[in-house]
Scaffold this motif. Structure first.
Motif, PDB file in Angstrom:
ATOM      1  N   ARG A  48      -2.003  -7.868  -6.466  1.00 51.32           N
ATOM      2  CA  ARG A  48      -0.439  -7.963  -6.135  1.00 51.32           C
ATOM      3  C   ARG A  48       0.232  -7.426  -7.293  1.00 51.32           C
ATOM      4  N   HIS A  49      -0.165  -7.666  -8.353  1.00 52.96           N
ATOM      5  CA  HIS A  49       0.556  -7.343  -9.815  1.00 52.96           C
ATOM      6  C   HIS A  49       0.406  -5.678 -10.068  1.00 52.96           C
ATOM      7  N   GLN A  50      -0.830  -5.119  -9.540  1.00 53.12           N
ATOM      8  CA  GLN A  50      -0.878  -3.573  -9.904  1.00 53.12           C
ATOM      9  C   GLN A  50      -0.352  -2.992  -8.793  1.00 53.12           C
ATOM     10  N   LEU A  51      -0.099  -3.297  -7.455  1.00 53.94           N
ATOM     11  CA  LEU A  51       0.398  -2.533  -6.445  1.00 53.94           C
ATOM     12  C   LEU A  51       1.974  -1.904  -6.784  1.00 53.94           C
ATOM     13  N   PRO A  52       2.795  -2.773  -7.331  1.00 52.96           N
ATOM     14  CA  PRO A  52       4.014  -2.192  -7.742  1.00 52.96           C
ATOM     15  C   PRO A  52       4.039  -1.311  -9.027  1.00 52.96           C
ATOM     16  N   VAL A  53       3.197  -1.449  -9.648  1.00 53.01           N
ATOM     17  CA  VAL A  53       3.217  -0.826 -11.122  1.00 53.01           C
ATOM     18  C   VAL A  53       2.613   0.552 -10.730  1.00 53.01           C
ATOM     19  N   ILE A  54       1.609   0.645 -10.071  1.00 54.68           N
ATOM     20  CA  ILE A  54       1.152   1.937  -9.580  1.00 54.68           C
ATOM     21  C   ILE A  54       1.969   2.613  -8.703  1.00 54.68           C
ATOM     22  N   ALA A  55       2.508   1.966  -7.621  1.00 53.80           N
ATOM     23  CA  ALA A  55       3.556   2.551  -7.026  1.00 53.80           C
ATOM     24  C   ALA A  55       4.726   3.141  -7.803  1.00 53.80           C
ATOM     25  N   ALA A  56       5.254   2.755  -8.715  1.00 50.79           N
ATOM     26  CA  ALA A  56       6.409   2.806  -9.410  1.00 50.79           C
ATOM     27  C   ALA A  56       6.162   4.211 -10.577  1.00 50.79           C
ATOM     28  N   ALA A  57       4.899   4.513 -10.722  1.00 50.71           N
ATOM     29  CA  ALA A  57       4.230   5.352 -11.525  1.00 50.71           C
ATOM     30  C   ALA A  57       4.193   6.744 -10.655  1.00 50.71           C
ATOM     31  N   GLY A  58       4.590   6.811  -9.256  1.00 47.72           N
ATOM     32  CA  GLY A  58       4.368   7.921  -8.378  1.00 47.72           C
ATOM     33  C   GLY A  58       3.023   8.170  -7.467  1.00 47.72           C
ATOM     34  N   TYR A  59       2.697   6.987  -7.251  1.00 43.98           N
ATOM     35  CA  TYR A  59       1.382   6.711  -6.177  1.00 43.98           C
ATOM     36  C   TYR A  59       1.524   6.391  -5.191  1.00 43.98           C
ATOM     37  N   HIS A  60       0.852   6.299  -4.060  1.00 45.08           N
ATOM     38  CA  HIS A  60       0.661   5.655  -2.880  1.00 45.08           C
ATOM     39  C   HIS A  60      -0.456   4.699  -3.152  1.00 45.08           C
ATOM     40  N   ALA A  61       0.103   3.319  -3.593  1.00 44.15           N
ATOM     41  CA  ALA A  61      -0.952   2.301  -3.968  1.00 44.15           C
ATOM     42  C   ALA A  61      -1.278   1.559  -2.631  1.00 44.15           C
ATOM     43  N   VAL A  62      -2.734   1.511  -2.553  1.00 49.03           N
ATOM     44  CA  VAL A  62      -2.911   0.568  -1.300  1.00 49.03           C
ATOM     45  C   VAL A  62      -4.225  -0.421  -1.458  1.00 49.03           C
ATOM     46  N   ALA A  63      -3.918  -1.563  -1.252  1.00 48.40           N
ATOM     47  CA  ALA A  63      -5.010  -2.609  -1.322  1.00 48.40           C
ATOM     48  C   ALA A  63      -5.450  -3.108  -0.069  1.00 48.40           C
ATOM     49  N   ILE A  64      -6.860  -3.177   0.147  1.00 44.52           N
ATOM     50  CA  ILE A  64      -7.291  -3.290   1.510  1.00 44.52           C
ATOM     51  C   ILE A  64      -8.023  -4.819   1.324  1.00 44.52           C
ATOM     52  N   ASP A  65      -8.182  -5.558   2.536  1.00 43.85           N
ATOM     53  CA  ASP A  65      -8.923  -6.638   2.668  1.00 43.85           C
ATOM     54  C   ASP A  65     -10.422  -6.069   3.127  1.00 43.85           C
ATOM     55  N   VAL A  66     -11.192  -6.183   2.447  1.00 43.54           N
ATOM     56  CA  VAL A  66     -12.503  -5.688   2.694  1.00 43.54           C
ATOM     57  C   VAL A  66     -13.115  -6.412   4.121  1.00 43.54           C
ATOM     58  N   ARG A  67     -14.009  -5.608   4.895  1.00 47.23           N
ATOM     59  CA  ARG A  67     -14.468  -6.241   6.018  1.00 47.23           C
ATOM     60  C   ARG A  67     -14.760  -7.590   5.866  1.00 47.23           C
ATOM     61  N   GLY A  68     -14.723  -8.398   6.644  1.00 43.50           N
ATOM     62  CA  GLY A  68     -14.962  -9.811   6.471  1.00 43.50           C
ATOM     63  C   GLY A  68     -13.995 -10.778   5.970  1.00 43.50           C
ATOM     64  N   TYR A  69     -13.021 -10.098   5.565  1.00 43.31           N
ATOM     65  CA  TYR A  69     -11.836 -10.992   4.702  1.00 43.31           C
ATOM     66  C   TYR A  69     -10.542 -10.987   5.478  1.00 43.31           C
ATOM     67  N   GLY A  70      -9.641 -11.845   5.083  1.00 40.35           N
ATOM     68  CA  GLY A  70      -8.235 -11.630   5.702  1.00 40.35           C
ATOM     69  C   GLY A  70      -8.133 -11.317   7.196  1.00 40.35           C
ATOM     70  N   ARG A  71      -7.327 -10.180   7.229  1.00 47.68           N
ATOM     71  CA  ARG A  71      -6.918  -9.720   8.661  1.00 47.68           C
ATOM     72  C   ARG A  71      -8.012  -8.660   9.054  1.00 47.68           C
TER      73      ARG A  71
END
Length: 338
Positions: free
Chosen positions: A52-75
């Protein structure tokens, strides 16, 4: 094909949730920003939320930041079969996510179990994954003459190393599921840099005849983990259960067989390592770090964060975000190279 699951319309730098189809079902992801793809893979027992902390930082630096739920987790999908959580299946999920997002290539970043998942993804698909960052768990190529469970069974004498403790289906679930929130709090705190070592014995060894949680600290939450953060994690596992996440551990011998063709293989893409001074894997796997000139021949930099524990991107969110962005900007073809 992708399926939006957020009722709000994403715009600009705002994060959005999405489900994408994979050969194994679906993967839930959270994305932010636009530009070259950076795929982030979490470990146990976490979720996309650990980034959650790195998503906006990496996005602001000019990247498409994507964090997944690994299979078995979350949705994400939760296959019933234990064998569905082998390393090759996780690699296939990452490949499918990149293709579903319409990217021709990606940088992959992994923490904890996400680190070997990211490493093997880069190893098996260098055509698609152009660089790899590994957090907390150093890269150690497949090797040895014995299956991993035979090696782990020899640790601790009468006590059980946590990876060995997790092998028997249902055993760890019976310990965790009566009070998921408290168990998670103890597990997170026990591997945090803020918490002193246990006087009762090694923290992540179950005492003879006891439970893993018998040695968890009974202290307030570490400063990096709020009650709201813990509520989020607990809610994810209360809804989805622990069997899928634990099945990752239960495939380590199968991985050893499946990856035999890559025995001792180096990762030749540009790489980065970030570990914590007081983190178990950083200490236990010191020999793996010493071998980086051979196993990670294009290692850009390696950082051991003073006073930090296992949860590096949460314990030292700003520092890790800055290290990742600096590394990303130095990679060929990224925003920093335009």
């Amino acid at each position: 094909m992708s399926h939006p699951v957020s009722s709000s319309t994403a715009s600009g730098q705002q994060p959005r949730h999405r489900l994408v189809d994979t050969p194994g079902g679906r993967i839930h992801l959270v994305e932010q920003g636009s530009g070259p793809l950076v795929l982030m893979v979490h470990g146990f027992p976490e979720s996309w939320y650990s980034w959650r902390h790195q998503l906006p930082v990496i996005a602001a630096a000019g990247y498409h930041a994507v964090a997944i739920d690994v299979r078995g987790y979350g949705r994400s999908s939760k296959p019933v079969e234990r064998e569905a959580y082998g390393m090759l299946a996780h690699v296939a999920d990452n490949v499918a996510v990149v293709k579903a997002l319409g990217a021709e290539s990606a940088v992959i970043v992994g923490h904890d179990w996400g680190s070997p998942i990211a490493a093997n993804t880069a190893l098996l698909r260098p055509d698609l994954f152009t660089a790899v960052a590994l957090l907390s768990v150093p890269y150690a190529p497949r090797g040895g003459d014995l299956p991993p469970t035979d090696v782990f069974a020899r640790l601790g004498a009468a006590e059980e190393f946590y990876i060995q403790y997790f092998q028997e289906p249902g055993r760890a679930e019976a310990e965790i599921e009566p009070d998921v929130r408290s168990w998670l709090a103890g597990f997170y705190a026990g591997a945090s840099g803020e918490v002193k070592p246990s006087a009762d014995g090694p923290r992540f060894f179950a005492p003879a005849g006891g439970r893993l949680c018998d040695r968890f600290p009974r202290e307030p939450l570490p400063a990096w983990l709020t009650e709201e953060d813990l509520d989020f994690y607990a809610g994810e596992f209360e809804r989805g259960g622990l069997t899928g996440p634990l099945n990752r551990y239960r495939n380590i011998d199968r991985d050893w067989v499946d990856l035999a063709a890559w025995d001792g293989a180096p990762i030749t893409q540009p790489s980065l390592f970030i570990g914590g001074e007081h983190d178990g894997p950083t200490v236990w796997m010191a020999d793996a770090i010493k071998a980086y000139p051979t196993t990670l021949p294009r290692l850009v930099s390696s950082h051991i964060l003073e006073g930090c524990g296992h949860w590096v991107q949460q314990e030292r969110a700003d520092e890790v975000g800055a290290l990742l962005v600096d590394w990303l900007r130095a990679l060929p073809g990224g925003p920093g190279q335009r």
